[in-house]
Design a protein around this motif. Structure first.
Motif, PDB file in Angstrom:
ATOM      1  N   THR A 152       0.798  -1.229   0.000  1.00 59.38           N
ATOM      2  CA  THR A 152       0.000   0.000   0.000  1.00 59.38           C
ATOM      3  C   THR A 152       0.828   1.275   0.000  1.00 59.38           C
ATOM      4  O   THR A 152       0.272   2.355  -0.195  1.00 59.38           O
ATOM      5  CB  THR A 152      -0.928   0.020   1.232  1.00 59.38           C
ATOM      6  N   GLY A 153       2.138   1.160   0.264  1.00 56.86           N
ATOM      7  CA  GLY A 153       2.963   2.359   0.392  1.00 56.86           C
ATOM      8  C   GLY A 153       2.754   3.077   1.706  1.00 56.86           C
ATOM      9  O   GLY A 153       3.206   4.225   1.883  1.00 56.86           O
ATOM     10  N   GLU A 154       2.090   2.439   2.676  1.00 53.84           N
ATOM     11  CA  GLU A 154       1.784   3.065   3.965  1.00 53.84           C
ATOM     12  C   GLU A 154       2.654   2.479   5.069  1.00 53.84           C
ATOM     13  O   GLU A 154       3.032   1.311   5.029  1.00 53.84           O
ATOM     14  CB  GLU A 154       0.305   2.848   4.312  1.00 53.84           C
ATOM     15  N   PHE A 155       2.927   3.327   6.070  1.00 56.81           N
ATOM     16  CA  PHE A 155       3.680   2.861   7.237  1.00 56.81           C
ATOM     17  C   PHE A 155       3.339   3.737   8.431  1.00 56.81           C
ATOM     18  O   PHE A 155       2.792   4.838   8.296  1.00 56.81           O
ATOM     19  CB  PHE A 155       5.187   2.885   6.968  1.00 56.81           C
ATOM     20  N   LEU A 156       3.661   3.229   9.605  1.00 58.48           N
ATOM     21  CA  LEU A 156       3.468   3.960  10.860  1.00 58.48           C
ATOM     22  C   LEU A 156       4.813   4.154  11.531  1.00 58.48           C
ATOM     23  O   LEU A 156       5.596   3.200  11.632  1.00 58.48           O
ATOM     24  CB  LEU A 156       2.536   3.202  11.809  1.00 58.48           C
ATOM     25  N   LYS A 157       5.083   5.358  12.002  1.00 55.32           N
ATOM     26  CA  LYS A 157       6.265   5.561  12.831  1.00 55.32           C
ATOM     27  C   LYS A 157       6.067   4.829  14.161  1.00 55.32           C
ATOM     28  O   LYS A 157       4.933   4.648  14.623  1.00 55.32           O
ATOM     29  CB  LYS A 157       6.482   7.048  13.105  1.00 55.32           C
ATOM     30  N   VAL A 158       7.160   4.443  14.798  1.00 54.47           N
ATOM     31  CA  VAL A 158       7.085   3.824  16.125  1.00 54.47           C
ATOM     32  C   VAL A 158       6.519   4.854  17.095  1.00 54.47           C
ATOM     33  O   VAL A 158       7.011   5.979  17.182  1.00 54.47           O
ATOM     34  CB  VAL A 158       8.467   3.353  16.598  1.00 54.47           C
ATOM     35  N   GLY A 159       5.468   4.466  17.800  1.00 51.48           N
ATOM     36  CA  GLY A 159       4.852   5.373  18.761  1.00 51.48           C
ATOM     37  C   GLY A 159       3.840   6.321  18.166  1.00 51.48           C
ATOM     38  O   GLY A 159       3.359   7.233  18.845  1.00 51.48           O
ATOM     39  N   SER A 160       3.484   6.147  16.881  1.00 50.23           N
ATOM     40  CA  SER A 160       2.534   7.036  16.225  1.00 50.23           C
ATOM     41  C   SER A 160       1.342   6.240  15.717  1.00 50.23           C
ATOM     42  O   SER A 160       1.453   5.053  15.403  1.00 50.23           O
ATOM     43  CB  SER A 160       3.201   7.770  15.061  1.00 50.23           C
ATOM     44  N   SER A 161       0.182   6.917  15.634  1.00 49.18           N
ATOM     45  CA  SER A 161      -1.015   6.293  15.078  1.00 49.18           C
ATOM     46  C   SER A 161      -1.401   6.925  13.746  1.00 49.18           C
ATOM     47  O   SER A 161      -2.438   6.587  13.175  1.00 49.18           O
ATOM     48  CB  SER A 161      -2.185   6.420  16.075  1.00 49.18           C
ATOM     49  N   ASN A 162      -0.585   7.867  13.265  1.00 45.49           N
ATOM     50  CA  ASN A 162      -0.852   8.537  11.997  1.00 45.49           C
ATOM     51  C   ASN A 162      -0.214   7.773  10.841  1.00 45.49           C
ATOM     52  O   ASN A 162       1.003   7.584  10.810  1.00 45.49           O
ATOM     53  CB  ASN A 162      -0.309   9.971  12.025  1.00 45.49           C
ATOM     54  N   VAL A 163      -1.032   7.356   9.904  1.00 46.29           N
ATOM     55  CA  VAL A 163      -0.535   6.616   8.739  1.00 46.29           C
ATOM     56  C   VAL A 163       0.146   7.586   7.779  1.00 46.29           C
ATOM     57  O   VAL A 163      -0.388   8.649   7.461  1.00 46.29           O
ATOM     58  CB  VAL A 163      -1.687   5.891   8.020  1.00 46.29           C
TER      59      VAL A 163
END
Length: 414
Positions: A152-163
């Motif tokens: 999907t080209g999506e990822f989450l930073k560690v500790g974040s809920s923003n895609v």
């Protein structure tokens, strides 16, 4: 750069190389200093050049030291992403606890020591190419995150809920049999198919024939020019011996050996016997498969077999002599305050002194070498040969840096 020679033909699925090397392959050879005319090398380079403009994931496979790291550079340089960032990541050198942060970034306060937010490689390389070396070393949780990026080209930073979104091309490399890793539950099958849309196989140095001699001359000439020393030459017997050596460390090992020779044998013609003193004795010689019956003779086969037998006999004599030197120092076991009970005799009732880091011993009556001291010896020897450089030692041993670090701690080799 490494070169390849595959006497059995082209790589499976690789494009046929025409008699005249294509302009793209010639340009790649010049730009990245590729030496050699082996068909397997040319097929691999052409495969990389042809897939470069098509935005597909690529998996590069081959033994450690074979030159896998050059192929993602060829792909990036010939793609539409060539003006964007190219980031190479050694997955085996990053501790498991921080690999997600390195790849995907983290938010401030997400873990101890996260004093500020940080971008990961996938965010930094947006629009460009990421090379994941030793991809088989990724933990399964990180593999799941990577699969999401590929799909999907999506990822989450560690500790974040923003895609977050990223537009990157992934080229991965490994010296591990990923199908076996899948069977062992160490690698995700779905990730394997995503990464290996196109696969490029880099053959080992031992299968590259005359390219070994070409690389040897290049490394010797470069060393002499760099340090202004008389250049070494190689006798015909020495060249033949190099072509029949197994080269477990591939081109990286060849360069190391040639530079040692260029330093200590400067200005001389290296003979086969001299070369043998620089080659690790623990490695068997290698006899390349013949390409046809025209050059086949039973006399030459018999001669090679005799040479192998004589070599094996010398090793056995050497081990026997070492054992005889060690046995006089074996001290009888001592029992303190033992009850006066008659016990049956045991076939081996002596205490063997502790082995040094550089010595292994064959246990009397068994013919077997204890596994841990032998592994410890190999690791210690590799560290000594590479002056403590753990990355180089890990590459020679064919293991990841993370595994080497664990073994160093386990055996107390710090």
């Amino acid at each position: 750069m490494d070169t390849m020679h595959n006497t059995s033909g082209m790589l499976p699925g690789a494009p046929q190389i025409p008699a005249e090397i294509s302009a793209g392959v010639q340009a790649a050879r010049r730009r990245f200093g590729i030496i050699g005319n082996a068909p397997a090398l040319l097929a691999a380079v052409q495969r990389a050049v042809r897939v470069a403009p098509i935005d597909l994931s690529v998996l590069v496979t081959g033994e450690s030291g074979a030159g896998k790291e050059f192929f993602p550079q060829i792909i990036h340089a010939n793609s539409a992403r060539k003006h964007a960032k190219y980031i190479a990541v050694n997955c085996g050198a990053i501790p498991e606890g921080t690999i997600d942060s390195e790849l995907f970034g983290h938010e401030k306060g997400s873990f101890t020591g996260a004093v500020a937010s940080r971008k990961g490689y996938f965010e930094e390389a947006d629009g460009g190419t990421i090379f994941l070396d030793e991809v088989a070393e990724l933990p399964l949780t990180t593999q799941a995150r990577l699969l999401r990026v590929l799909e999907t080209g999506e990822f989450l930073k560690v500790g974040s809920s923003n895609v977050q979104k990223t537009n990157i091309r992934i080229v991965a490399a490994t010296n591990v049999d990923l199908r076996q890793a899948i069977a062992d539950g160490k690698f995700r099958e779905d990730l394997y198919y995503r990464l290996s849309t196109v696969q490029i196989t880099v053959p080992p140095l031992r299968d590259r024939g005359n390219d070994i001699v070409m690389l040897t001359r290049k490394f010797a000439a470069d060393f002499a020019e760099r340090y202004r020393m008389p250049q070494i030459e190689f006798s015909e017997e020495a060249r033949l011996r190099m072509m029949h050596y197994r080269w477990p460390g591939n081109v990286r090992q060849l360069k190391n050996i040639v530079e040692q020779l260029a330093l200590f044998e400067a200005g001389t013609t290296v003979e086969a016997d001299t070369l043998a003193t620089y080659l690790p004795a623990i490695t068997d010689t290698y006899m390349p498969a013949r390409t046809g019956a025209a050059g086949h003779t039973y006399e030459s086969e018999r001669e090679m077999l005799f040479n192998m037998i004589f070599s094996l006999r010398e090793k056995i004599d050497d081990l026997t002599a070492r054992l005889e030197r060690v046995q006089p120092h074996i001290t009888p076991a001592v029992t303190v305050d033992a009850p006066a009970v008659e016990t049956p005799a045991t076939p081996f009732s002596t205490t063997v002194p502790a082995l040094t880091n550089y010595t292994s011993i064959v246990m009397p009556g068994t013919g077997h070498v204890p596994p841990e001291p032998l592994e410890k010896t190999k690791i210690a020897d590799a560290l000594v040969r590479h002056s403590g450089r753990r990355k180089a030692a890990a590459e020679e041993l064919g293991i990841s840096e993370r595994t080497l670090y664990r073994k160093i701690r386990e055996y107390g080799l710090e």
